[in-house]
Design a protein around this motif. Structure first.
Motif, PDB file in Angstrom:
ATOM      1  N   ILE A   9       0.788  -1.084  -0.152  1.00  0.00           N
ATOM      2  CA  ILE A   9       0.010   0.052   0.037  1.00  0.00           C
ATOM      3  C   ILE A   9       1.030   1.325   0.110  1.00  0.00           C
ATOM      4  O   ILE A   9       2.104   1.101   0.568  1.00  0.00           O
ATOM      5  N   ASN A  12      -0.210   7.530  -0.529  1.00  0.00           N
ATOM      6  CA  ASN A  12      -1.499   8.193  -0.853  1.00  0.00           C
ATOM      7  C   ASN A  12      -2.887   7.447  -0.599  1.00  0.00           C
ATOM      8  O   ASN A  12      -3.885   7.981  -0.409  1.00  0.00           O
ATOM      9  N   ASP A  13      -2.371   6.140  -0.801  1.00  0.00           N
ATOM     10  CA  ASP A  13      -3.779   5.238  -0.424  1.00  0.00           C
ATOM     11  C   ASP A  13      -4.108   5.553   1.191  1.00  0.00           C
ATOM     12  O   ASP A  13      -5.335   5.190   1.564  1.00  0.00           O
ATOM     13  N   GLY A  17      -7.667   6.636   2.867  1.00  0.00           N
ATOM     14  CA  GLY A  17      -8.173   5.885   3.840  1.00  0.00           C
ATOM     15  C   GLY A  17      -8.730   6.848   4.919  1.00  0.00           C
ATOM     16  O   GLY A  17      -9.686   6.630   5.482  1.00  0.00           O
ATOM     17  N   CYS A 176      -2.608  -5.873  -2.916  1.00  0.00           N
ATOM     18  CA  CYS A 176      -3.627  -5.122  -3.292  1.00  0.00           C
ATOM     19  C   CYS A 176      -4.579  -4.669  -2.267  1.00  0.00           C
ATOM     20  O   CYS A 176      -5.655  -4.672  -2.220  1.00  0.00           O
ATOM     21  N   ALA A 178      -6.667  -2.945   0.838  1.00  0.00           N
ATOM     22  CA  ALA A 178      -7.350  -1.857   1.014  1.00  0.00           C
ATOM     23  C   ALA A 178      -7.570  -1.627   2.563  1.00  0.00           C
ATOM     24  O   ALA A 178      -8.575  -0.760   2.990  1.00  0.00           O
TER      25      ALA A 178
END
Length: 208
Positions: A9, A12-13, A17, A176, A178
């Motif tokens: 990750i 910026n992710d 969040g 990937c 989240a």
């Protein structure tokens, strides 16, 4: 391949969040965004995690007490615990060392009149050809589910097209990631709608 415990990750992710956690957003719009992003003609259901979706699914199916769920012998304990919490019996399917999956023959031999569901996991990043397993399950009138939590590697793999349900996880240690969340692909759109309705009735955690 990512090294063990390396989080996939970017900063910026994480910023996005945090922004989503502190701002008010339309949850249903987020679910639609997830559904539209998946390259599948099947119904798409977004949930908190594979475990919460699994619990929703078993609640909706409402199988008779004592019904058997045939499962990969190697899985996270919570999946079997959820089965037991619904009054069902998890039946482990021994794995072949070469494929890290039960053989179709092992599946067939485990079936009894009480068997109702089959759940096989793709383990350690592998992808198993589940075509013969699905054929055996459907031959006996059972729903077939595949746990793809460890197998997702991008949108080119939406799950087996003949599986009744394909389950994907995006927890912190997943490729990937989240930092949470699950996505189910379902052949039955009415079942997807029923799961969404049940999930909508869950209490919302306070934003604070």
């Amino acid at each position: 391949m990512w090294s063990r415990k390396r989080i996939d990750i970017a900063w910026n992710d994480l910023a996005i969040g945090v922004s989503g956690a502190v701002s008010r957003r339309d949850v249903s719009a987020g679910h639609r965004t997830v559904a539209e992003a998946w390259p599948s003609e099947r119904a798409v259901f977004a949930c908190l995690s594979v475990r919460s979706g699994w619990d929703l699914l078993l609640s909706e199916l409402n199988l008779p007490t004592g019904s058997e769920v045939l499962m990969s012998a190697m899985t996270i304990p919570d999946m079997a615990d959820i089965v037991r919490a619904h009054g069902l019996v998890p039946v482990p399917l021994e794995l072949e060392a070469r494929t890290a999956a039960p053989s179709p023959e092992t599946l067939r031999q485990a079936i009894t009149p009480n068997s109702k569901l089959v759940l096989i996991a793709h383990l350690f990043g592998t992808r198993i050809d589940l075509t013969p397993h699905i054929a055996v399950a459907h031959e006996h009138g059972m729903m077939f589910l595949e746990d793809c939590a460890q197998a997702y590697a991008g949108p080119t793999f939406p799950g087996h097209e003949d599986a009744d349900v394909s389950m994907f996880s995006f927890g912190t240690i997943k490729t990937c990631t989240a930092l949470g969340g699950g996505v189910f692909h379902l052949r039955d759109r009415q079942l997807r709608d029923a799961l969404a309705q049940r999930q909508a009735e869950y209490p919302m955690q306070p934003r604070g």
